[in-house]
Scaffold this active site. Structure first.
Site, PDB file in Angstrom:
ATOM      1  N   THR A 136       0.806  -1.215   0.000  1.00 43.85           N
ATOM      2  CA  THR A 136       0.000   0.000   0.000  1.00 43.85           C
ATOM      3  C   THR A 136       0.843   1.271   0.000  1.00 43.85           C
ATOM      4  O   THR A 136       0.333   2.356   0.266  1.00 43.85           O
ATOM      5  CB  THR A 136      -0.939   0.026   1.220  1.00 43.85           C
ATOM      6  OG1 THR A 136      -0.138   0.076   2.409  1.00 43.85           O
ATOM      7  CG2 THR A 136      -1.853  -1.177   1.244  1.00 43.85           C
ATOM      8  N   ASP A 152       0.716  -4.792   3.234  1.00 43.40           N
ATOM      9  CA  ASP A 152       2.033  -4.294   3.631  1.00 43.40           C
ATOM     10  C   ASP A 152       1.975  -2.774   3.585  1.00 43.40           C
ATOM     11  O   ASP A 152       1.839  -2.183   2.524  1.00 43.40           O
ATOM     12  CB  ASP A 152       3.085  -4.827   2.668  1.00 43.40           C
ATOM     13  CG  ASP A 152       4.480  -4.297   2.939  1.00 43.40           C
ATOM     14  OD1 ASP A 152       4.663  -3.526   3.909  1.00 43.40           O
ATOM     15  OD2 ASP A 152       5.395  -4.651   2.186  1.00 43.40           O
ATOM     16  N   TYR A 212      10.470   1.496   1.317  1.00 43.64           N
ATOM     17  CA  TYR A 212      11.036   1.100   0.024  1.00 43.64           C
ATOM     18  C   TYR A 212      11.572   2.235  -0.827  1.00 43.64           C
ATOM     19  O   TYR A 212      12.541   2.044  -1.537  1.00 43.64           O
ATOM     20  CB  TYR A 212      10.019   0.275  -0.765  1.00 43.64           C
ATOM     21  CG  TYR A 212       9.498  -0.891   0.030  1.00 43.64           C
ATOM     22  CD1 TYR A 212      10.351  -1.910   0.449  1.00 43.64           C
ATOM     23  CD2 TYR A 212       8.165  -0.960   0.394  1.00 43.64           C
ATOM     24  CE1 TYR A 212       9.883  -2.966   1.209  1.00 43.64           C
ATOM     25  CE2 TYR A 212       7.689  -2.024   1.143  1.00 43.64           C
ATOM     26  CZ  TYR A 212       8.552  -3.021   1.540  1.00 43.64           C
ATOM     27  OH  TYR A 212       8.086  -4.063   2.285  1.00 43.64           O
TER      28      TYR A 212
END
Length: 82
Positions: free
Chosen positions: A20, A49, A54
């Protein structure tokens, strides 16, 4: 959808998780976010998640946005949060 036990718990999670990270950033429209979440749930996904670790470099504006949107969806739909 296939499910597996989460560790030694009685919780079953989908073998496919849904990231997400783009909620609140790339996808800002709440209605679109809610449609995407519902589509995932309709297809048996129950593992989301919400990590925003990231992107590189990490932005100080990102932490919490995906959690907020997912939480608002769950509250609106009154989905069991166990």
């Amino acid at each position: 959808m296939r499910y597996k036990k989460l560790g030694n718990s009685d919780i079953n999670v989908s073998v496919i998780g849904f990231g997400t990270q783009n909620f609140g950033t790339t996808i800002k429209n709440k209605n679109e976010v809610f449609e995407i979440i519902q589509l995932a749930i309709d297809n048996g996904i129950n593992l989301f998640d919400t990590a925003e670790i990231y992107p590189s470099p990490i932005s100080l504006k990102l932490p919490g946005l995906s959690e907020i949107m997912l939480g608002e969806y769950l509250e609106k739909k009154k989905i069991d949060k166990k």
